[in-house]
Design an enzyme around this catalytic site. Sequence first.
Site, mmCIF file in Angstrom:
data_model
loop_
_atom_site.group_PDB
_atom_site.id
_atom_site.type_symbol
_atom_site.label_atom_id
_atom_site.label_comp_id
_atom_site.label_asym_id
_atom_site.label_seq_id
_atom_site.Cartn_x
_atom_site.Cartn_y
_atom_site.Cartn_z
ATOM 1 C CD GLU A 134 -3.042 -1.012 2.238
ATOM 2 O OE1 GLU A 134 -3.037 -0.026 3.001
ATOM 3 O OE2 GLU A 134 -3.940 -1.856 2.235
ATOM 4 C CE1 TYR B 275 -8.808 -4.787 5.697
ATOM 5 C CE2 TYR B 275 -7.473 -3.576 4.110
ATOM 6 C CZ TYR B 275 -7.578 -4.524 5.115
ATOM 7 O OH TYR B 275 -6.474 -5.212 5.531
ATOM 8 C CD GLU C 4 -3.299 -5.698 4.108
ATOM 9 O OE1 GLU C 4 -4.146 -4.861 4.488
ATOM 10 O OE2 GLU C 4 -2.073 -5.517 4.169
ATOM 11 C CD1 TRP D 18 -1.926 0.007 10.261
ATOM 12 C CD2 TRP D 18 0.173 0.429 10.906
ATOM 13 N NE1 TRP D 18 -1.107 -0.933 9.680
ATOM 14 C CE2 TRP D 18 0.182 -0.710 10.053
ATOM 15 C CE3 TRP D 18 1.387 0.870 11.429
ATOM 16 C CZ2 TRP D 18 1.359 -1.386 9.730
ATOM 17 C CZ3 TRP D 18 2.550 0.196 11.098
ATOM 18 C CH2 TRP D 18 2.530 -0.903 10.259
HETATM 19 C C1 PNW Z 1 -4.151 -1.629 5.657
HETATM 20 N N1 PNW Z 1 -6.958 4.071 4.676
HETATM 21 O O1 PNW Z 1 -4.108 -0.353 6.205
HETATM 22 C C2 PNW Z 1 -2.800 -2.201 6.014
HETATM 23 O O2 PNW Z 1 -2.108 -2.820 4.967
HETATM 24 C C3 PNW Z 1 -2.808 -3.029 7.254
HETATM 25 O O3 PNW Z 1 -1.548 -2.991 7.848
HETATM 26 C C4 PNW Z 1 -3.916 -2.555 8.163
HETATM 27 O O4 PNW Z 1 -3.860 -3.132 9.447
HETATM 28 C C5 PNW Z 1 -5.227 -2.854 7.463
HETATM 29 O O5 PNW Z 1 -5.268 -2.266 6.165
HETATM 30 C C6 PNW Z 1 -6.464 -2.411 8.234
HETATM 31 O O6 PNW Z 1 -6.491 -1.013 8.385
HETATM 32 C C7 PNW Z 1 -4.897 0.697 5.789
HETATM 33 O O7 PNW Z 1 -7.086 5.024 5.471
HETATM 34 C C8 PNW Z 1 -4.931 1.805 6.631
HETATM 35 O O8 PNW Z 1 -7.428 4.134 3.508
HETATM 36 C C9 PNW Z 1 -5.622 2.928 6.254
HETATM 37 C C10 PNW Z 1 -6.270 2.944 5.038
HETATM 38 C C11 PNW Z 1 -6.231 1.849 4.202
HETATM 39 C C12 PNW Z 1 -5.537 0.724 4.582
#
Ligand code: PNW
Length: 479
Positions: free
Chosen positions: A175, A307, A382, A437
């Site tokens: 990402e 997601y 993921e 995070w």
């Molecule tokens: C991803 N957004 O994080 C990461 O690859 C993982 O480490 C994380 O734990 C997972 O998704 C769940 O959050 C993201 O703000 C964090 O768009 C933020 C965003 C997208 C992905």
Amino acid sequence: MTVTEPSTIHTGPAFPSGFAWGAATAAYQIEGAVTENGRTPSIWDTFSHTPGKVAGGDTGDIAVDHFHRFREDVRLMAELGLTSYRFSLSWPRIQPTGRGPAVESGLDFYRALTDELLAHGITPVATLYHWDLPQHLEELGGWPARDTAYRFADYAALAAEALGDRVATWTTLNEPWCSAFLGYGSGVHAPGRTDPADALKAAHHLNLGHGLAVGALRAALPRTAQLAVSLNLHQIRPLTDHPDDLAAARRIDAVGNRVFTGPMLNGGYPADLLADTAHLVDWDTLVQPGDQAEIGRPIDLLGINYYTPTVVSSAENAKDLPRHDGHGGGDQSPWPGAEDVAFHLAAGERTAMDWPIDPTGLTDLLLDVHRTHPGLPMLVTENGAAFEDVVGPDGTVDDQDRIAYLHGHLAAVADAVAAGADVRGYYLWSLLDNFEWAYGYAKRFGAVHVDYATLARTPKASARWYAEVIRTGTLPGQG
Ligand code: PNW
């Protein structure tokens, strides 16, 4: 909470033979042991130890102590029946200052982990960079500095030389959108800088680092190695078909998706992105001769992290509507050149992240990539959800909401496969509850519950459900 049943009942074989049934994690989110083996701080150590940056003041100092408990964790994976496991290598554990020789004892941890995986018949998939840049390199400028891309390629070579005899599938970056635009744009991720020009420079140097690393990996690994990158491609939906909303969707597609897929897969940065951001950065000096040839080096697989979809409109058309900030909070926009775009949350069910649940976005995304890049196999590297897990009196979590989320999204993958998409595997995010995070330990994505007081692991109902899907190769109700 009630959850919508997936609407599709499948009749044909849903998942191709050899489909990788996986789960994913990342080093800083699970390892802990941040000072062992001469490991020095990454930008996430510095950031999480800066007051006010992470919810609850949480840090990855201990995380879920995977560094010491990896054998137990591999046993859990084997009980799940995983055929593949995606994890990341901690750059500062292997190369503490981000330059110079590798630390053998740091590599030994990954040798032991991958040996344990292989002994259990689980195929390791290594990600070189899941956001833990050595702090030393940040002090030399971080990703907005061109040199970081070359340092990344050197690190990639060291990792491949050490682990190439046992790891066949590699992803360069996880990402890069988050690294560039949350790290240097909105500042809600490490290193917490907020300059739209730096965010764009970071994006280019992440692209360059990816391409140089692909070259380094090809040189160090056997010909059969499979190389990939994991992108969080935004499945963008305009709020209405008003031309201003379509223009908003185009801008977000440019600075959210095509800023990476353009140079990596389509021969260069898209003209509309360059025009949208010309007032922020001088692309003609940023992109040097020869960069495109590096960035465009062929890859074998595209990793897709999904997601929730991204619903956008023009700001003008959204004056009276409830909105959100387009990812992760912060006062500064993570969308340089698209400040006049508004973000909306789709109606319906949401996860504990407040992310709307919409599996059709995953089908659409996989089919979009299939149409635009035919012949490029995909992995869902993921997919998963945080929910407000309740631990029952017997210590177990009956997470029917997570089961429904996974069921809907696996059915969405099957739908894309049935429509022709070449999807080779699925990696549940995440194996374990972990350091989420900026949200710290408050958000739980795991299929396995972790009690943070004792670090005890207990599979949730979703873990047992996923194990049954893997065992049968089909979804319940399928067939
Ligand atoms: C991803 N957004 O994080 C990461 O690859 C993982 O480490 C994380 O734990 C997972 O998704 C769940 O959050 C993201 O703000 C964090 O768009 C933020 C965003 C997208 C992905």
